[in-house]
Design a protein around this motif. Structure first.
Motif, PDB file in Angstrom:
ATOM      1  N   GLY A 128       0.821  -1.205   0.000  1.00 44.06           N
ATOM      2  CA  GLY A 128       0.000   0.000   0.000  1.00 44.06           C
ATOM      3  C   GLY A 128       0.849   1.246   0.000  1.00 44.06           C
ATOM      4  N   ARG A 129       0.347   2.288  -0.623  1.00 49.16           N
ATOM      5  CA  ARG A 129       1.046   3.569  -0.584  1.00 49.16           C
ATOM      6  C   ARG A 129       1.106   4.112   0.842  1.00 49.16           C
ATOM      7  NH1 ARG A 129      -1.585   3.561  -5.461  1.00 49.16           N
ATOM      8  NH2 ARG A 129      -3.455   4.568  -4.658  1.00 49.16           N
ATOM      9  N   ASP A 130       0.320   3.516   1.744  1.00 48.64           N
ATOM     10  CA  ASP A 130       0.339   3.904   3.156  1.00 48.64           C
ATOM     11  C   ASP A 130       1.363   3.088   3.960  1.00 48.64           C
ATOM     12  OD1 ASP A 130      -0.883   1.404   3.144  1.00 48.64           O
ATOM     13  OD2 ASP A 130      -2.629   2.036   4.314  1.00 48.64           O
ATOM     14  N   LEU A 157       9.832  -4.345  -2.765  1.00 44.82           N
ATOM     15  CA  LEU A 157      10.075  -4.468  -4.201  1.00 44.82           C
ATOM     16  C   LEU A 157       8.838  -5.111  -4.821  1.00 44.82           C
ATOM     17  CD1 LEU A 157      12.350  -3.966  -6.276  1.00 44.82           C
ATOM     18  CD2 LEU A 157      13.084  -6.318  -5.883  1.00 44.82           C
ATOM     19  N   ALA A 158       8.197  -4.398  -5.753  1.00 45.03           N
ATOM     20  CA  ALA A 158       6.925  -4.872  -6.306  1.00 45.03           C
ATOM     21  C   ALA A 158       6.771  -4.436  -7.753  1.00 45.03           C
ATOM     22  CB  ALA A 158       5.763  -4.302  -5.481  1.00 45.03           C
ATOM     23  N   ARG A 159       5.794  -5.014  -8.412  1.00 40.56           N
ATOM     24  CA  ARG A 159       5.389  -4.535  -9.728  1.00 40.56           C
ATOM     25  C   ARG A 159       4.440  -3.352  -9.516  1.00 40.56           C
ATOM     26  NH1 ARG A 159       2.041  -8.110 -11.526  1.00 40.56           N
ATOM     27  NH2 ARG A 159       2.019  -7.272 -13.619  1.00 40.56           N
ATOM     28  N   ALA A 160       4.417  -2.420 -10.440  1.00 43.64           N
ATOM     29  CA  ALA A 160       3.572  -1.227 -10.296  1.00 43.64           C
ATOM     30  C   ALA A 160       2.100  -1.602 -10.111  1.00 43.64           C
ATOM     31  CB  ALA A 160       3.748  -0.303 -11.501  1.00 43.64           C
ATOM     32  N   GLU A 161       1.675  -2.681 -10.764  1.00 45.27           N
ATOM     33  CA  GLU A 161       0.276  -3.115 -10.655  1.00 45.27           C
ATOM     34  C   GLU A 161      -0.048  -3.690  -9.280  1.00 45.27           C
ATOM     35  OE1 GLU A 161       2.381  -4.098 -13.080  1.00 45.27           O
ATOM     36  OE2 GLU A 161       1.586  -2.969 -14.776  1.00 45.27           O
ATOM     37  N   GLU A 162       0.962  -3.923  -8.462  1.00 44.77           N
ATOM     38  CA  GLU A 162       0.764  -4.507  -7.131  1.00 44.77           C
ATOM     39  C   GLU A 162       0.767  -3.454  -6.024  1.00 44.77           C
ATOM     40  OE1 GLU A 162       3.023  -8.528  -8.715  1.00 44.77           O
ATOM     41  OE2 GLU A 162       4.042  -7.277  -7.236  1.00 44.77           O
ATOM     42  N   PHE A 164      -1.265  -0.489  -4.166  1.00 39.58           N
ATOM     43  CA  PHE A 164      -2.640  -0.058  -3.917  1.00 39.58           C
ATOM     44  C   PHE A 164      -2.619   1.076  -2.888  1.00 39.58           C
ATOM     45  CE2 PHE A 164      -2.572  -4.479  -5.139  1.00 39.58           C
ATOM     46  CZ  PHE A 164      -3.561  -4.556  -6.110  1.00 39.58           C
ATOM     47  N   ALA A 165      -3.751   1.665  -2.635  1.00 36.02           N
ATOM     48  CA  ALA A 165      -3.826   2.690  -1.581  1.00 36.02           C
ATOM     49  C   ALA A 165      -3.460   2.058  -0.237  1.00 36.02           C
ATOM     50  CB  ALA A 165      -5.217   3.307  -1.527  1.00 36.02           C
ATOM     51  N   SER A 166      -3.970   0.854  -0.002  1.00 39.02           N
ATOM     52  CA  SER A 166      -3.707   0.115   1.228  1.00 39.02           C
ATOM     53  C   SER A 166      -3.953  -1.358   0.940  1.00 39.02           C
ATOM     54  CB  SER A 166      -4.646   0.589   2.345  1.00 39.02           C
ATOM     55  OG  SER A 166      -4.298   0.002   3.568  1.00 39.02           O
ATOM     56  N   VAL A 167      -3.344  -2.237   1.730  1.00 42.28           N
ATOM     57  CA  VAL A 167      -3.612  -3.668   1.617  1.00 42.28           C
ATOM     58  C   VAL A 167      -4.008  -4.182   2.998  1.00 42.28           C
ATOM     59  CG1 VAL A 167      -2.068  -3.989  -0.362  1.00 42.28           C
ATOM     60  CG2 VAL A 167      -1.193  -4.357   1.945  1.00 42.28           C
ATOM     61  N   PRO A 168      -4.727  -5.302   3.059  1.00 46.87           N
ATOM     62  CA  PRO A 168      -5.159  -5.828   4.350  1.00 46.87           C
ATOM     63  C   PRO A 168      -3.970  -6.199   5.242  1.00 46.87           C
ATOM     64  CG  PRO A 168      -6.183  -7.045   2.524  1.00 46.87           C
ATOM     65  CD  PRO A 168      -5.163  -6.135   1.940  1.00 46.87           C
ATOM     66  N   THR A 169      -4.094  -5.914   6.518  1.00 49.74           N
ATOM     67  CA  THR A 169      -3.035  -6.243   7.476  1.00 49.74           C
ATOM     68  C   THR A 169      -3.633  -6.820   8.746  1.00 49.74           C
ATOM     69  OG1 THR A 169      -3.070  -4.032   8.463  1.00 49.74           O
ATOM     70  CG2 THR A 169      -1.497  -4.391   6.679  1.00 49.74           C
ATOM     71  N   LEU A 170      -2.764  -7.415   9.525  1.00 49.16           N
ATOM     72  CA  LEU A 170      -3.085  -7.877  10.871  1.00 49.16           C
ATOM     73  C   LEU A 170      -2.178  -7.123  11.832  1.00 49.16           C
ATOM     74  CD1 LEU A 170      -3.430 -11.710  10.162  1.00 49.16           C
ATOM     75  CD2 LEU A 170      -5.268 -10.067  10.620  1.00 49.16           C
ATOM     76  N   PRO A 171      -2.457  -7.153  13.124  1.00 50.85           N
ATOM     77  CA  PRO A 171      -1.665  -6.356  14.067  1.00 50.85           C
ATOM     78  C   PRO A 171      -0.155  -6.622  14.041  1.00 50.85           C
ATOM     79  CG  PRO A 171      -3.668  -7.103  15.124  1.00 50.85           C
ATOM     80  CD  PRO A 171      -3.611  -7.779  13.774  1.00 50.85           C
ATOM     81  N   HIS A 172       0.274  -7.836  13.700  1.00 53.19           N
ATOM     82  CA  HIS A 172       1.714  -8.141  13.705  1.00 53.19           C
ATOM     83  C   HIS A 172       2.433  -7.720  12.423  1.00 53.19           C
ATOM     84  CE1 HIS A 172       0.086 -11.669  11.576  1.00 53.19           C
ATOM     85  NE2 HIS A 172       1.236 -11.636  10.932  1.00 53.19           N
ATOM     86  N   ASP A 173       1.704  -7.282  11.400  1.00 54.52           N
ATOM     87  CA  ASP A 173       2.301  -6.897  10.124  1.00 54.52           C
ATOM     88  C   ASP A 173       3.019  -5.560  10.258  1.00 54.52           C
ATOM     89  OD1 ASP A 173       1.298  -9.153   8.801  1.00 54.52           O
ATOM     90  OD2 ASP A 173      -0.583  -8.140   8.299  1.00 54.52           O
ATOM     91  N   LEU A 174       4.290  -5.534   9.905  1.00 50.87           N
ATOM     92  CA  LEU A 174       5.083  -4.313  10.001  1.00 50.87           C
ATOM     93  C   LEU A 174       5.056  -3.545   8.691  1.00 50.87           C
ATOM     94  CD1 LEU A 174       8.154  -5.624  12.032  1.00 50.87           C
ATOM     95  CD2 LEU A 174       6.161  -4.367  12.861  1.00 50.87           C
ATOM     96  N   PRO A 175       5.043  -2.207   8.765  1.00 50.36           N
ATOM     97  CA  PRO A 175       4.982  -1.385   7.550  1.00 50.36           C
ATOM     98  C   PRO A 175       6.340  -1.234   6.882  1.00 50.36           C
ATOM     99  CG  PRO A 175       5.047   0.030   9.472  1.00 50.36           C
ATOM    100  CD  PRO A 175       4.994  -1.395   9.988  1.00 50.36           C
ATOM    101  N   VAL A 176       6.286  -0.768   5.648  1.00 53.89           N
ATOM    102  CA  VAL A 176       7.491  -0.412   4.892  1.00 53.89           C
ATOM    103  C   VAL A 176       7.534   1.102   4.742  1.00 53.89           C
ATOM    104  CG1 VAL A 176       7.575  -2.630   3.685  1.00 53.89           C
ATOM    105  CG2 VAL A 176       6.369  -0.709   2.634  1.00 53.89           C
ATOM    106  N   ASP A 177       8.728   1.615   4.459  1.00 54.21           N
ATOM    107  CA  ASP A 177       8.912   3.057   4.309  1.00 54.21           C
ATOM    108  C   ASP A 177       8.746   3.527   2.873  1.00 54.21           C
ATOM    109  OD1 ASP A 177       9.748   3.440   7.087  1.00 54.21           O
ATOM    110  OD2 ASP A 177      11.546   2.345   6.490  1.00 54.21           O
TER     111      ASP A 177
END
Length: 191
Positions: A128-130, A157-162, A164-177
């Motif tokens: 996600g862009r967030d 590292l992703a493809r541009a089509e991958e 999104f504004a946001s993707v589903p997460t759970l509490p243990h999922d850490l964000p990227v910068d």
């Protein structure tokens, strides 16, 4: 853990789209992503933690070789149930690891080795862009990232089509910068 079906459906959609790409499309995208990542590396960065890509995900083979040739220290995961890292000295040092995923043949350095990295590049199926990131579901990187040093950048590292504004997460999922795609480098706007 309760399964998250929204994650499962997004994973399935991304994997189906990736399966439809030609070799030429992968190679062109991989070259553009590598160029964008190299251009975004901070001037004072000396250690990059990356991963050796499997078929069907954004490739890293050329990028690994280029980073090594440019004098960077490159750390790659030693895939085990608990996070571990090893230094890559040459792409020829890659051997099949758990589930056939390539990893360095050198000795394990322990999870704390990630603390040496200036930039940590993680794989994803979607981002996600967030700053939200969807991995393959094992949580390995979420556990590993707890060992990075404060201030170390985490890039997906992703493809541009991958992206999104946001993707589903759970509490243990850490964000990227930030996210690196064939379209370039973008900082995430964390809320």
């Amino acid at each position: 853990m309760i399964p998250d079906h929204s994650k499962d459906s997004l994973r399935a959609a991304v994997l189906a789209a990736r399966a439809g790409l030609s070799r030429d499309e992968w190679e062109a995208g991989d070259a553009a992503r590598a160029s964008a990542l190299r251009a975004a590396l901070p001037e004072d960065a000396t250690v990059v933690a990356l991963y050796a890509a499997r078929p069907g995900e954004p490739g890293t083979a050329g990028l690994l070789a280029e980073l090594l040739a440019s004098g960077y220290e490159v750390l790659l995961p030693k895939l085990r149930p608990t996070p571990d890292w090893a230094a890559l000295t040459t792409p020829a040092d890659l051997v099949p690891g758990w589930a056939g995923i390539p990893h360095p043949s050198g000795p394990p350095l322990g999870p704390a080795a990630l603390g040496r990295a200036d930039v940590v590049v993680v794989p994803c199926l979607a981002v996600g862009r967030d700053g939200t990131r969807l991995g393959t579901g094992g949580g390995w990187y979420d556990r590993a990232l707890g060992h990075r040093r404060a201030g170390a950048a985490v890039w997906a590292l992703a493809r541009a089509e991958e992206v999104f504004a946001s993707v589903p997460t759970l509490p243990h999922d850490l964000p990227v910068d930030a996210v690196v795609t064939e379209a370039g480098f973008s900082l995430c706007a964390k809320g």
